[in-house]
Design an enzyme around this catalytic site. Structure first.
Site, PDB file in Angstrom:
ATOM      1  N   GLU A  38       0.851  -1.203   0.000  1.00 48.66           N
ATOM      2  CA  GLU A  38       0.000   0.000   0.000  1.00 48.66           C
ATOM      3  C   GLU A  38       0.889   1.257   0.000  1.00 48.66           C
ATOM      4  OE1 GLU A  38      -2.096   0.202   3.739  1.00 48.66           O
ATOM      5  OE2 GLU A  38      -3.459   1.787   3.075  1.00 48.66           O
ATOM      6  N   LYS A 108      -9.421   2.121  -2.054  1.00 44.80           N
ATOM      7  CA  LYS A 108      -9.659   1.484  -0.746  1.00 44.80           C
ATOM      8  C   LYS A 108     -11.020   1.880  -0.178  1.00 44.80           C
ATOM      9  CE  LYS A 108      -7.180   0.846   3.674  1.00 44.80           C
ATOM     10  NZ  LYS A 108      -5.971   1.264   4.414  1.00 44.80           N
ATOM     11  N   CYS A 142      -5.055  -3.514   2.701  1.00 52.79           N
ATOM     12  CA  CYS A 142      -4.782  -3.455   4.139  1.00 52.79           C
ATOM     13  C   CYS A 142      -6.019  -3.692   4.998  1.00 52.79           C
ATOM     14  CB  CYS A 142      -4.089  -2.115   4.447  1.00 52.79           C
ATOM     15  SG  CYS A 142      -3.087  -2.205   5.951  1.00 52.79           S
TER      16      CYS A 142
HETATM   17  C1  ACM Z   1      -4.076   0.157   7.144  1.00 54.34           C
HETATM   18  O1  ACM Z   1      -5.169  -0.033   6.615  1.00 54.34           O
HETATM   19  N1  ACM Z   1      -3.103   0.809   6.519  1.00 54.34           N
HETATM   20  C2  ACM Z   1      -3.811  -0.333   8.498  1.00 54.34           C
END
Ligand code: ACM
Length: 264
Positions: A38, A108, A142
């Site tokens: 990420e 995301k 993530c």
């Molecule tokens: C995250 O979602 N970077 C912990």
């Protein structure tokens, strides 16, 4: 098909330095499909929204241009997290690029902690990307690990492998067994590429846990490393294994589902 995940520590806010480092790593990568962490071109622990906006890029910016070129020259697919500017919005995104120039973006959906101050929540849903007849690929980023709906949506849409670029900070590392469960309960491969290292904001310190892993559809760990490892982890897989959803003559995890009995 060889799949690899990169574990490293990006330089905070230094996109050109990170692209140089990534170019070196990609030179030695054995993969047909490479998964990078990420926000691997910018780092993570932004002091304010302005700072994030100073490094965010459109899809025709240097980062995606670099990934597209690398995919073409190296004849592989690459999934990489980056800060995506779109109009006034900045998304925590992952781009997927293919050797033929094809490019897809996942933004995301579940923003973690202070990401809610800086990023716009993703609006792409969870697309499944076809790489010809080689692979059906899903992407989640993530913190999406905490939501079984994310991996389940991708599996129901036919994903054989879920790429999971990450900057995981939580200790204890519950995400490790949970991602094994995501593989097991959906019978898909999962590839978690988690960065390591640390970033600071004044006295505040954010520690990233590494421990990247590749998991098979039966929940077996194919490859995993500890926190200090830098470089690629790899596994040779047959994506078709993820199309078999039965585990006995009686049971198939997809056709045994009872959506009429669920309240979601
Ligand atoms: C995250 O979602 N970077 C912990």
């Amino acid at each position: 098909m060889i799949i690899s995940a990169l574990q490293f520590s990006p330089s905070f806010l230094d996109v050109s330095a990170n692209l140089r480092i990534l170019a070196e790593y990609l030179e030695t990568c054995p993969a047909d499909l490479a998964v990078l962490p990420e926000l691997c071109t910018t780092g993570y622990f932004f002091h304010d929204t302005e700072q994030l906006h100073s490094v965010a890029e459109a899809l025709d910016g240097p980062s995606c241009t670099f990934f597209r070129e690398a995919a073409r020259e190296q004849n592989r697919a690459i999934v990489a997290g980056f800060a995506e500017r779109s109009g006034d919005a900045v998304f925590n995104s992952a781009v997927t690029v293919f050797p033929d120039g094809g490019m897809h973006v996942y933004r995301k959906v579940h923003l973690f902690a202070e990401e809610k101050r800086h990023f716009t929540p993703g609006d792409t849903g969870f697309p499944v990307i076809r790489w010809g007849d080689r692979l059906r690929l899903g992407v989640m980023i993530c913190y999406d690990w905490r939501f079984p709906e994310a991996a389940r949506t991708l599996a129901l849409k036919g994903a054989q492998l879920i790429a999971h670029p990450s900057n995981l900070v939580a200790a204890p590392r519950h995400w490790k067994p949970v991602m094994r469960a995501r593989s097991f309960e959906n019978k898909v491969f999962t590839v978690t590429a988690n960065r390591n290292g640390e970033e600071f904001r004044g006295q505040e310190r954010l520690h990233f846990h590494g421990c990247s892993q590749i998991i098979a559809p039966n929940g077996t760990t194919l490859e995993e490393v500890d926190e200090d490892f830098d470089g690629w982890i790899s596994a040779d897989i047959d994506p078709v294994r993820a199309d078999e959803k039965a585990f006995s003559p009686w049971n198939d995890i997809m056709t045994d589902r009872r959506p009429d009995q669920y309240e979601l």
